[in-house]
Write a protein that holds these residues in place. Structure first.
Motif, PDB file in Angstrom:
ATOM      1  N   GLY A   2       0.807  -1.208   0.000  1.00  0.00           N
ATOM      2  CA  GLY A   2       0.000   0.000   0.000  1.00  0.00           C
ATOM      3  C   GLY A   2       0.842   1.260   0.000  1.00  0.00           C
ATOM      4  O   GLY A   2       2.030   1.238  -0.362  1.00  0.00           O
ATOM      5  N   ARG A   3       0.235   2.345   0.403  1.00  0.00           N
ATOM      6  CA  ARG A   3       0.912   3.642   0.430  1.00  0.00           C
ATOM      7  C   ARG A   3       2.173   3.573   1.283  1.00  0.00           C
ATOM      8  O   ARG A   3       2.198   2.922   2.328  1.00  0.00           O
ATOM      9  CB  ARG A   3      -0.029   4.719   0.979  1.00  0.00           C
ATOM     10  CG  ARG A   3      -1.153   5.083   0.027  1.00  0.00           C
ATOM     11  CD  ARG A   3      -2.199   5.968   0.690  1.00  0.00           C
ATOM     12  NE  ARG A   3      -1.683   7.250   1.159  1.00  0.00           N
ATOM     13  CZ  ARG A   3      -2.430   8.184   1.751  1.00  0.00           C
ATOM     14  NH1 ARG A   3      -3.732   7.959   1.937  1.00  0.00           N
ATOM     15  NH2 ARG A   3      -1.897   9.317   2.157  1.00  0.00           N
ATOM     16  N   GLY A   4       3.222   4.222   0.803  1.00  0.00           N
ATOM     17  CA  GLY A   4       4.474   4.247   1.542  1.00  0.00           C
ATOM     18  C   GLY A   4       5.181   2.906   1.588  1.00  0.00           C
ATOM     19  O   GLY A   4       6.118   2.729   2.375  1.00  0.00           O
ATOM     20  N   GLY A   5       4.729   1.958   0.781  1.00  0.00           N
ATOM     21  CA  GLY A   5       5.333   0.631   0.789  1.00  0.00           C
ATOM     22  C   GLY A   5       4.896  -0.242   1.946  1.00  0.00           C
ATOM     23  O   GLY A   5       5.433  -1.339   2.133  1.00  0.00           O
TER      24      GLY A   5
ATOM     25  N   ALA B 261      -2.037  12.069   5.324  1.00  0.00           N
ATOM     26  CA  ALA B 261      -1.657  11.173   6.422  1.00  0.00           C
ATOM     27  C   ALA B 261      -0.308  10.539   6.130  1.00  0.00           C
ATOM     28  O   ALA B 261       0.023  10.225   4.979  1.00  0.00           O
ATOM     29  CB  ALA B 261      -2.721  10.095   6.611  1.00  0.00           C
ATOM     30  N   TYR B 262       0.494  10.368   7.166  1.00  0.00           N
ATOM     31  CA  TYR B 262       1.794   9.714   7.011  1.00  0.00           C
ATOM     32  C   TYR B 262       1.600   8.213   6.823  1.00  0.00           C
ATOM     33  O   TYR B 262       0.852   7.567   7.555  1.00  0.00           O
ATOM     34  CB  TYR B 262       2.663   9.935   8.249  1.00  0.00           C
ATOM     35  CG  TYR B 262       2.997  11.368   8.545  1.00  0.00           C
ATOM     36  CD1 TYR B 262       3.584  12.193   7.590  1.00  0.00           C
ATOM     37  CD2 TYR B 262       2.726  11.910   9.805  1.00  0.00           C
ATOM     38  CE1 TYR B 262       3.893  13.507   7.868  1.00  0.00           C
ATOM     39  CE2 TYR B 262       3.038  13.224  10.104  1.00  0.00           C
ATOM     40  CZ  TYR B 262       3.619  14.025   9.132  1.00  0.00           C
ATOM     41  OH  TYR B 262       3.923  15.330   9.415  1.00  0.00           O
TER      42      TYR B 262
ATOM     43  N   PRO C 185      -1.374  -4.066   8.923  1.00  0.00           N
ATOM     44  CA  PRO C 185      -0.687  -4.816   9.978  1.00  0.00           C
ATOM     45  C   PRO C 185       0.342  -3.951  10.705  1.00  0.00           C
ATOM     46  O   PRO C 185       0.580  -4.144  11.895  1.00  0.00           O
ATOM     47  CB  PRO C 185      -0.012  -5.968   9.227  1.00  0.00           C
ATOM     48  CG  PRO C 185      -0.769  -6.106   7.955  1.00  0.00           C
ATOM     49  CD  PRO C 185      -1.210  -4.709   7.605  1.00  0.00           C
ATOM     50  N   TYR C 186       0.946  -3.007   9.977  1.00  0.00           N
ATOM     51  CA  TYR C 186       1.719  -1.981  10.663  1.00  0.00           C
ATOM     52  C   TYR C 186       0.703  -1.108  11.391  1.00  0.00           C
ATOM     53  O   TYR C 186      -0.175  -0.519  10.763  1.00  0.00           O
ATOM     54  CB  TYR C 186       2.509  -1.134   9.657  1.00  0.00           C
ATOM     55  CG  TYR C 186       3.101   0.120  10.256  1.00  0.00           C
ATOM     56  CD1 TYR C 186       4.255   0.052  11.021  1.00  0.00           C
ATOM     57  CD2 TYR C 186       2.490   1.354  10.070  1.00  0.00           C
ATOM     58  CE1 TYR C 186       4.787   1.200  11.585  1.00  0.00           C
ATOM     59  CE2 TYR C 186       3.018   2.507  10.631  1.00  0.00           C
ATOM     60  CZ  TYR C 186       4.169   2.431  11.380  1.00  0.00           C
ATOM     61  OH  TYR C 186       4.694   3.571  11.954  1.00  0.00           O
TER      62      TYR C 186
ATOM     63  N   ILE D 166      -0.470   6.738  11.560  1.00  0.00           N
ATOM     64  CA  ILE D 166      -1.352   7.042  10.429  1.00  0.00           C
ATOM     65  C   ILE D 166      -2.587   7.741  10.968  1.00  0.00           C
ATOM     66  O   ILE D 166      -3.358   7.164  11.738  1.00  0.00           O
ATOM     67  CB  ILE D 166      -1.762   5.762   9.679  1.00  0.00           C
ATOM     68  CG1 ILE D 166      -0.532   4.992   9.197  1.00  0.00           C
ATOM     69  CG2 ILE D 166      -2.678   6.115   8.500  1.00  0.00           C
ATOM     70  CD1 ILE D 166      -0.860   3.606   8.661  1.00  0.00           C
ATOM     71  N   LYS D 167      -2.788   9.001  10.579  1.00  0.00           N
ATOM     72  CA  LYS D 167      -3.931   9.769  11.075  1.00  0.00           C
ATOM     73  C   LYS D 167      -5.171   9.409  10.261  1.00  0.00           C
ATOM     74  O   LYS D 167      -5.332   9.828   9.118  1.00  0.00           O
ATOM     75  CB  LYS D 167      -3.659  11.267  11.014  1.00  0.00           C
ATOM     76  CG  LYS D 167      -4.777  12.096  11.631  1.00  0.00           C
ATOM     77  CD  LYS D 167      -4.362  13.542  11.814  1.00  0.00           C
ATOM     78  CE  LYS D 167      -3.819  13.760  13.204  1.00  0.00           C
ATOM     79  NZ  LYS D 167      -2.503  14.324  13.246  1.00  0.00           N
TER      80      LYS D 167
END
Length: 303
Positions: A21-24, A65-66, A41-42, A73-74
């Motif tokens: 997904g986003r950001g790997g 969101a980060y 899962p993170y 993750i917000k």
């Protein structure tokens, strides 16, 4: 995480798969006959949930969101644990604990007899966690994706002495216009107004909760069911909580949203947080060998 290995061990054909997904970051995508969902899962975090008959997603995640290791993750339903709010020992540790920016292990996935899909993620203490928080523990989150979404967080004290926690399911709900929504169920409850000067004014709620400015409140002795009434999206969000007598209602409004790098300036209009928590006067002591649960079930109903 090795996506190919995760799919081999925990994937469910046609229903659940692991993707990048986003950001790997590794993601769990679910699409069963009842709903779709996205789980990270993170952080052990539900990021999206939409019943098949719903026009919009239940949850909000902002474009800014980060999605990076070491960052929370917000959006979605972050898990705040083993403390809610500021570091209780003033050691400079991050607010809301450490597990919302920590890798969780995938423990189990399954299709249930009622057509829902279950995902279980966990964190057990090790040298890295004990460098942040010294206790011995086993933390599990069970997520059920079906006609409703349920999130069940359980904490086992694996040590030989009691420890205290505060915690929360910090849910960000998507709304059509925050200035038009109302939260039902809190009439008559006392709350600590964290947005007031000093952050400790105690007030009694009168009627529905409305949003015309920043709202940051810890409600006490709350009922087990709260609802968000959203006339713009023509729906009601029902929140059923277990093992929780406190709830947080939050919206940053204009100035606080502008000060947050991981929110767009207008995002405050697009969400409200109504959080199932144990915090303030509700500090949980867990004896050795015992488990404490915090759970919530979320559903979408038409107005």
């Amino acid at each position: 995480m090795d996506i190919e290995a995760l799919n081999a061990e925990h994937g469910i054909d046609g229903i659940l798969r692991f993707t990048e997904g986003r950001g790997g970051l590794t993601m769990i995508e679910i699409a069963n006959a009842q709903a779709t969902a996205l789980i990270s899962p993170y952080a052990g975090q539900v990021l999206a949930y939409r019943p098949t008959d719903a026009a919009d997603d239940l949850l909000f995640v902002g474009e800014r969101a980060y999605f990076a290791e070491g960052k929370a993750i917000k959006g979605g339903i972050p898990i705040c644990w083993p403390w809610f709010g500021a570091d209780p020992e003033a050691k400079g540790r991050s607010a809301h604990g450490f597990v919302r920016a920590w890798p969780w292990q995938v423990l189990a996935t399954e299709s249930l007899a009622d057509g829902a899909t279950r995902v279980q993620l966990g964190i057990a203490d090790d040298a890295e966690t004990r460098a942040v928080w010294t206790q011995y523990f086993n933390l599990l989150v069970d997520i059920h994706v079906g006609t409703t979404l349920s999130v069940d967080l359980s904490t086992l004290n694996a040590g030989d002495r009691p420890f205290n926690i505060t915690q929360g399911l910090h849910a960000y709900f998507k709304v059509g216009d925050a200035s038009r929504i109302r939260v039902d169920g809190l009439d008559g409850c006392r709350y600590i107004d964290k947005a007031a000067d000093g952050g400790d004014a105690v007030i009694r709620q009168e009627g529905q909760v409305a949003f015309e400015h920043e709202v940051n409140r810890i409600y006490e002795d709350v009922p087990p069911v709260l609802t968000i009434v959203d006339p713009t999206l023509d729906r009601r969000i029902r929140i059923e909580s277990e093992y929780s007598r406190t709830a947080v209602v939050w919206n940053p409004w204009v100035e606080t949203a502008k000060a947050m790098d991981d929110l767009d300036d207008q995002d405050y209009r697009r969400f409200v947080c109504v959080e199932t928590v144990n915090t303030a006067s509700e500090v949980i002591e867990i004896p050795p060998g015992e488990t404490y649960r915090l759970a919530a079930r979320y559903s979408i109903e038409p107005l």
